[in-house]
Design a protein around this motif. Structure first.
Motif, PDB file in Angstrom:
ATOM      1  N   TRP A 261       0.811  -1.251   0.101  1.00 25.10           N
ATOM      2  CA  TRP A 261       0.030   0.126  -0.095  1.00 25.10           C
ATOM      3  C   TRP A 261       0.917   1.281   0.045  1.00 25.10           C
ATOM      4  O   TRP A 261       0.621   2.074  -0.680  1.00 25.10           O
ATOM      5  N   LEU A 262       1.886   1.374   0.648  1.00 28.73           N
ATOM      6  CA  LEU A 262       3.004   2.367   0.767  1.00 28.73           C
ATOM      7  C   LEU A 262       3.424   2.591  -0.719  1.00 28.73           C
ATOM      8  O   LEU A 262       3.313   3.772  -0.972  1.00 28.73           O
ATOM      9  N   ALA A 263       3.837   1.374  -1.511  1.00 28.85           N
ATOM     10  CA  ALA A 263       4.404   1.588  -2.613  1.00 28.85           C
ATOM     11  C   ALA A 263       3.408   2.198  -3.721  1.00 28.85           C
ATOM     12  O   ALA A 263       3.553   3.048  -4.367  1.00 28.85           O
ATOM     13  N   HIS A 264       2.177   1.687  -3.514  1.00 28.50           N
ATOM     14  CA  HIS A 264       1.075   2.054  -4.453  1.00 28.50           C
ATOM     15  C   HIS A 264       0.757   3.649  -4.297  1.00 28.50           C
ATOM     16  O   HIS A 264       0.539   4.497  -5.230  1.00 28.50           O
ATOM     17  N   ASN A 265       0.791   4.152  -2.972  1.00 33.15           N
ATOM     18  CA  ASN A 265       0.540   5.578  -2.686  1.00 33.15           C
ATOM     19  C   ASN A 265       1.557   6.315  -3.455  1.00 33.15           C
ATOM     20  O   ASN A 265       1.561   7.216  -3.742  1.00 33.15           O
ATOM     21  N   ALA A 266       2.861   5.879  -3.220  1.00 33.50           N
ATOM     22  CA  ALA A 266       4.008   6.542  -3.632  1.00 33.50           C
ATOM     23  C   ALA A 266       3.714   6.600  -5.297  1.00 33.50           C
ATOM     24  O   ALA A 266       4.214   7.519  -5.874  1.00 33.50           O
ATOM     25  N   LEU A 267       3.490   5.678  -5.707  1.00 32.17           N
ATOM     26  CA  LEU A 267       3.196   5.524  -7.327  1.00 32.17           C
ATOM     27  C   LEU A 267       2.147   6.445  -7.828  1.00 32.17           C
ATOM     28  O   LEU A 267       2.281   7.240  -8.752  1.00 32.17           O
ATOM     29  N   ALA A 268       1.126   6.267  -7.204  1.00 36.02           N
ATOM     30  CA  ALA A 268      -0.094   6.880  -7.661  1.00 36.02           C
ATOM     31  C   ALA A 268      -0.315   8.394  -7.072  1.00 36.02           C
ATOM     32  O   ALA A 268      -0.918   8.965  -7.861  1.00 36.02           O
ATOM     33  N   HIS A 269       0.143   8.633  -6.060  1.00 37.81           N
ATOM     34  CA  HIS A 269      -0.044  10.095  -5.365  1.00 37.81           C
ATOM     35  C   HIS A 269       1.253  10.636  -5.178  1.00 37.81           C
ATOM     36  O   HIS A 269       1.224  11.949  -4.873  1.00 37.81           O
ATOM     37  N   GLY A 270       2.478  10.079  -5.412  1.00 37.72           N
ATOM     38  CA  GLY A 270       3.750  10.640  -5.411  1.00 37.72           C
ATOM     39  C   GLY A 270       4.010  10.915  -3.900  1.00 37.72           C
ATOM     40  O   GLY A 270       5.034  11.699  -3.618  1.00 37.72           O
ATOM     41  N   ASP A 271       3.400   9.942  -3.048  1.00 36.42           N
ATOM     42  CA  ASP A 271       3.584  10.213  -1.559  1.00 36.42           C
ATOM     43  C   ASP A 271       3.157   9.079  -1.021  1.00 36.42           C
ATOM     44  O   ASP A 271       2.005   8.538  -0.877  1.00 36.42           O
ATOM     45  N   ALA A 272       4.367   8.279  -0.134  1.00 34.96           N
ATOM     46  CA  ALA A 272       3.893   6.974   0.237  1.00 34.96           C
ATOM     47  C   ALA A 272       2.831   7.115   1.448  1.00 34.96           C
ATOM     48  O   ALA A 272       2.201   6.123   1.833  1.00 34.96           O
ATOM     49  N   LEU A 273       3.035   8.259   2.210  1.00 39.99           N
ATOM     50  CA  LEU A 273       2.042   8.507   3.222  1.00 39.99           C
ATOM     51  C   LEU A 273       0.799   9.440   2.747  1.00 39.99           C
ATOM     52  O   LEU A 273       0.297   9.901   3.911  1.00 39.99           O
ATOM     53  N   HIS A 274       0.323   9.272   1.560  1.00 35.51           N
ATOM     54  CA  HIS A 274      -0.587   9.951   1.003  1.00 35.51           C
ATOM     55  C   HIS A 274      -2.117   9.815   1.850  1.00 35.51           C
ATOM     56  O   HIS A 274      -2.783  10.545   2.067  1.00 35.51           O
ATOM     57  N   PHE A 275      -2.350   8.499   2.079  1.00 33.37           N
ATOM     58  CA  PHE A 275      -3.331   8.183   2.659  1.00 33.37           C
ATOM     59  C   PHE A 275      -3.479   8.709   4.329  1.00 33.37           C
ATOM     60  O   PHE A 275      -4.368   9.023   4.678  1.00 33.37           O
ATOM     61  N   LEU A 276      -2.426   8.963   4.975  1.00 30.61           N
ATOM     62  CA  LEU A 276      -2.282   9.450   6.234  1.00 30.61           C
ATOM     63  C   LEU A 276      -2.681  10.777   6.178  1.00 30.61           C
ATOM     64  O   LEU A 276      -3.179  11.567   7.078  1.00 30.61           O
ATOM     65  N   ALA A 277      -2.108  11.887   5.166  1.00 28.57           N
ATOM     66  CA  ALA A 277      -2.416  12.821   5.047  1.00 28.57           C
ATOM     67  C   ALA A 277      -3.905  13.196   4.612  1.00 28.57           C
ATOM     68  O   ALA A 277      -4.762  14.039   5.345  1.00 28.57           O
ATOM     69  N   ARG A 278      -4.448  12.402   3.999  1.00 27.36           N
ATOM     70  CA  ARG A 278      -6.051  12.617   3.837  1.00 27.36           C
ATOM     71  C   ARG A 278      -6.849  12.297   4.995  1.00 27.36           C
ATOM     72  O   ARG A 278      -7.663  13.053   5.405  1.00 27.36           O
ATOM     73  N   VAL A 279      -6.197  11.194   5.968  1.00 26.73           N
ATOM     74  CA  VAL A 279      -6.877  11.093   7.150  1.00 26.73           C
ATOM     75  C   VAL A 279      -6.961  12.012   8.282  1.00 26.73           C
ATOM     76  O   VAL A 279      -8.061  12.478   8.671  1.00 26.73           O
ATOM     77  N   SER A 280      -5.905  12.846   7.935  1.00 28.70           N
ATOM     78  CA  SER A 280      -5.495  13.778   9.034  1.00 28.70           C
ATOM     79  C   SER A 280      -6.238  14.966   8.771  1.00 28.70           C
ATOM     80  O   SER A 280      -6.751  15.659   9.419  1.00 28.70           O
TER      81      SER A 280
END
Length: 491
Positions: A215-234
């Motif tokens: 999931w970290l790799a997917h976020n890095a490839l799809a959104h340019g940030d491995a922690l993109h999901f955490l930023a959205r939740v926060s």
């Protein structure tokens, strides 16, 4: 002997599954349908996946496996209705009860005590609710508990199955991620003559960590940030409740105690009674590793809550794996006391009765009050009315809050709807066109809507008599005249 053991296992499985089914049916009878609007949002996303499958069905912070499962069932059935989503949730709840039973067999030496604990884990209030809700908390928690329970076994087969369970759990929810890390650390570092082979350990660790790392790799490839999901939740939590503060550090531990007081009273009562009759309170002598993993999860999630990582509502849901473990201990301890201390059976019955009565009648109304559950009966009903409009219908939907997801889910065809505006608290506020007759008519024409769903108002009254009404929610047919006169109500 083997045949006798198989029959015994089948009887135990039947007891656990039937207990779970009865608890789920009882929750339905009491009127429970959904924890929050997230339940319906997840159904809508599964419906969309059933129509157009994708590796990441949401493109947001939500993990993909629940949508693969529910959307896959819908696609296989050729039916994207809310009923299919709820039927799938019911079946997954029964499966979760079986997985918890398997964890109990690994953790509790006394077989009957393990069954008793699994039954308690199947019926306590949050377990009963989440066994029918269209959210993945219960399956994820059951998989998590089984995953870390395999740390108590030196069987290579158990450890591999535990790793696969954690892989699945980590693709459902984020709280199993610390458990997967703990599982990997113990598997890699354990010592002793009975430790697993190096090859088994490598496979188990790789499987357990594949979910988070993937999931970290997917976020890095799809959104340019491995922690993109955490930023959205926060960002969402900040928009709803504001910045995190030190009190958030205690949100999870307090929720653990506050939202299921009966479980803790049963566990404490069982331990005290065991000591009173001369028995060891350590019902789970092999549970030290799983217990430490759960404690680490609570600690890490508490720290993460300072950054806005806690759920916006019903924080205790994230702690479900801990409650399941406590239920196994409490139910098993009470059973063992009954079975091995005949003279204390009356005392055991009193402890159980007092625990449940005190929790239900005193602590729940005072200390254990929960956030309200979602009641979207009228939204579901109006959505089901829209289901009969046919595939050419294009429906402009008034959005006052996230209840619009229940309307879409109820229709079974969310693609038919055009949202009047975005009500995401992270987005800039936009006025509703339903607040003005002219603005609504212009919006209808701009979107090419054939129908409108919204609250009864002076704006919607221009469309004449509604085709359906549920509460103050109505469904109207809209004609598109060539003149500038008001729309006709004829179809």
């Amino acid at each position: 002997m083997e045949s006798s053991g198989s029959r015994r296992t089948l009887v135990e499985v039947a007891l656990v599954v039937s207990s779970k089914a009865l608890a789920s049916l009882f929750a339905l009878e009491l009127g429970f349908r959904a924890v929050s609007d997230d339940d319906f949002a997840r159904v809508v996303l599964a419906q969309q996946f059933a129509r157009t499958p994708a590796l990441d069905p949401t493109g947001t912070s939500w993990l993909p496996l629940p949508f693969w499962l529910t959307g896959g069932v819908m696609r296989a059935c050729g039916d994207t209705s809310l009923a299919v989503a709820r039927g799938t949730a019911f079946a997954l709840g029964l499966g979760a009860a079986l997985i918890v039973y398997a964890a109990a067999r690994l953790l509790i030496a006394d077989r009957r005590a393990a069954v008793a604990g699994a039954v308690v884990a199947a019926i306590f209030p949050w377990s009963a609710r989440l066994g029918i809700a269209t959210v993945p908390e219960l399956p994820a928690a059951a998989l998590s508990l089984f995953g870390i329970a395999t740390l108590a076994s030196n069987s290579a087969k158990h450890r591999i199955f535990g790793a696969i369970s954690l892989l699945c759990a980590c693709l459902c929810r984020y709280e199993p991620w610390p458990l997967a890390a703990a599982f990997a650390a113990v598997t890699l570092l354990e010592r002793g003559p009975q430790r697993l082979s190096a090859a088994t350990r490598r496979v188990a660790v790789s499987l357990a960590l594949a979910g988070p790392l993937g999931w970290l790799a997917h976020n890095a490839l799809a959104h340019g940030d491995a922690l993109h999901f955490l930023a959205r939740v926060s960002a969402y939590r900040r928009a709803v409740v504001g910045e995190g503060h030190v009190a958030e550090l205690f949100a999870y531990p307090l929720a653990l105690l506050r939202e299921e007081p009966e479980l803790w009273l049963m566990a404490i009562g069982g331990a005290l009674l065991a000591a009173r009759v001369g028995m060891s309170p350590l019902l789970m002598p092999r549970a030290n590793r799983p217990a430490l993993a759960l404690a680490a999860m609570v600690a890490l999630l508490s720290v993460a809550a300072l950054r806005g990582g806690a759920p916006t509502h019903h924080a205790g849901r994230a702690m479900l794996a801990v409650w399941l473990a406590v239920a196994l201990y409490g139910g098993g301890a009470i059973y063992r006391a009954v079975a091995h201390a005949g003279r204390a059976r009356v005392a055991v019955a009193i402890i159980v009765a007092v625990s449940v009565a005190l929790g239900a009648c005193v602590l729940r109304p005072w200390y254990a009050r929960l956030d309200s559950m979602a009641d979207r009966k009228r939204e579901i009903a109006i959505g089901q009315a829209a289901e009969a409009l046919g595939p050419t219908a294009r429906i402009l939907l008034e959005t006052r809050d996230f209840g619009y997801f229940a309307i879409q889910a109820g229709s079974g065809e969310p693609a038919r709807f055009v949202l009047d505006r975005d009500v995401d608290p992270r987005a800039p506020a936009v006025s509703s066109s339903f607040a003005d007759r002219g603005a609504l008519l212009a919006r209808v024409r701009a979107t090419g809507a054939t129908h409108v769903i919204g609250e009864v108002s002076t704006s919607t009254s221009q469309f004449g008599a509604p085709l359906a009404m549920h509460g103050q929610l109505g469904l109207w047919h809209v004609a598109h005249p060539t003149s500038t006169s008001a729309p006709s109500t004829s179809r």
